[in-house]
Design a protein around this motif. Structure first.
Motif, PDB file in Angstrom:
ATOM      1  N   LYS A  19      68.822  52.910  -7.145  1.00 26.76           N
ATOM      2  CA  LYS A  19      69.836  51.938  -6.723  1.00 26.76           C
ATOM      3  C   LYS A  19      70.457  52.367  -5.400  1.00 26.76           C
ATOM      4  O   LYS A  19      70.653  51.544  -4.492  1.00 26.76           O
ATOM      5  N   CYS A  32      67.877  51.707  -2.603  1.00 28.44           N
ATOM      6  CA  CYS A  32      67.731  50.275  -2.286  1.00 28.44           C
ATOM      7  C   CYS A  32      68.906  49.785  -1.445  1.00 28.44           C
ATOM      8  O   CYS A  32      68.719  49.108  -0.421  1.00 28.44           O
ATOM      9  N   SER A  86      64.578  39.038  -3.248  1.00 26.52           N
ATOM     10  CA  SER A  86      64.584  39.488  -4.633  1.00 26.52           C
ATOM     11  C   SER A  86      64.004  38.419  -5.555  1.00 26.52           C
ATOM     12  O   SER A  86      63.168  38.711  -6.426  1.00 26.52           O
ATOM     13  N   LYS A 118      64.510  46.306  -5.071  1.00 28.04           N
ATOM     14  CA  LYS A 118      65.548  46.301  -6.107  1.00 28.04           C
ATOM     15  C   LYS A 118      65.139  45.425  -7.293  1.00 28.04           C
ATOM     16  O   LYS A 118      65.407  45.764  -8.456  1.00 28.04           O
TER      17      LYS A 118
END
Length: 331
Positions: free
Chosen positions: A54, A57, A87, A244
């Motif tokens: 995380k 990203c 995404s 992500k």
């Protein structure tokens, strides 16, 4: 002949230290890059891999935004559009089309690049706050499109995105295997941004940022440079968003919401706008706060606001910017 030699030596005197300083800075940056690479290699054996992914990203997302703001001088309030739409497309390509993760990430990244080209062509026609407001308006259009479109799943988003197998052979079901891919993507993005910043193209961007009328008078096509850096920034933001989606196996409205645009601005300013490594530190700080202060619920947002205010009041250069000023070395 003696006078000529003396003049030459005087002229060269200020140049040689500058060249030496430039070499010292590059050597320092290489050491920092190596340190980051070593840390990334060791980190998954010490820290939770999903947390690290995380951070990476969002670190890449912040680096992409800093390329536009810190070096292009363009403040976008709508960068979540490229992060979020990439995404969605990556998740859709992996789940519905059955593409392998690298192809799904590529699909999302190309989507962000195309969207950045269209939005950028519209936004760069204005300057200052008008540019920022146009980017925000366009991003809100992307948000409402994501809310209404059938393929995005509306408020539910796209869930249970398969991680798949890299190149059809290496399974990414294990967190550490996926971490290796994310770390490579992050390092590749960091090196690419570093190369862009220190290329002739990057020097022209800095000139436009510092004095646009002067750059125009020197014959540079300023709008073309602005559009180019806008598209590059959107593409790298899309790369971060696509990665992500694979990591968390989810693409949702949170990714394309205006709050995400504000969050990446916060990461960049806290870490140090216009620095090479500042956005990474800013992303680490913000993601760590969100992760380990989650028990405070909505108070996390207030705490972030307090941190932001303190950064602005105490060290406007950001964390890395302050360190660079003390060390007298650009970081």
């Amino acid at each position: 002949m003696a006078d000529t030699a003396a003049i030459a030596s005087v002229d060269a005197a200020p140049i040689l230290p500058a060249l030496s300083e430039g070499r010292d800075v590059r050597a320092l940056h290489r050491k920092i890059m190596l340190g980051i690479a070593v840390f990334l290699a060791v980190a998954p054996f010490v820290l939770y891999p999903v947390f690290l992914m995380k951070v990476l990203c969002f670190g890449l997302f912040a680096l992409a935004f800093n390329l536009l703001l810190g070096y292009g001088g363009l403040l976008s309030f709508g960068h979540a559009a490229y992060f979020g739409m990439a995404s969605y497309l990556c998740a859709y390509a992996a789940k519905v089309w059955g593409l392998t993760p690298e192809l799904a990430i590529l699909c999302g990244t190309l989507t962000a690049a195309l969207l950045g080209l269209v939005f950028g062509a519209l936004a760069i026609r204005r300057q200052g706050i008008y540019f920022s407001m146009i980017t925000l308006a366009l991003a809100q259009m992307a948000f409402f499109f994501s809310l209404q479109a059938k393929f995005t799943g509306g408020e539910d988003g796209i869930q249970a995105v398969p991680r798949g197998a890299l190149f059809g052979t290496i399974s990414l079901a294990d967190d550490r295997a996926l971490y290796g891919l994310v770390a490579v993507v992050f390092l590749g993005g960091l090196l690419l941004i570093y190369r862009i910043i220190h290329s002739p193209f990057g020097q022209v961007l800095k000139a436009i940022r510092d004095n646009e009328p002067r750059a125009i008078s020197l014959g540079y096509r300023v709008n073309q440079y602005k559009l180019a850096v806008f598209v590059l920034s959107a593409t790298l933001a899309g790369l971060a968003g696509s990665t992500k989606a694979i990591v968390f196996q989810l693409a949702s409205l949170t990714d394309v919401h205006w709050a995400m645009s504000g969050e990446v601005v916060l990461m960049t300013l806290v870490g140090g706008m216009g620095t090479v490594f500042g956005p990474i530190v800013g992303a680490l700080v913000i993601v760590t706060m969100e992760t380990y202060l989650a028990q405070f619920g909505a108070w996390v947002t207030i705490i972030q606001g307090v941190v932001f205010v303190l950064c602005v009041l105490l060290f406007r250069e950001g964390i890395v910017g302050l360190v660079a000023r003390i060390a007298r070395r650009p970081l």
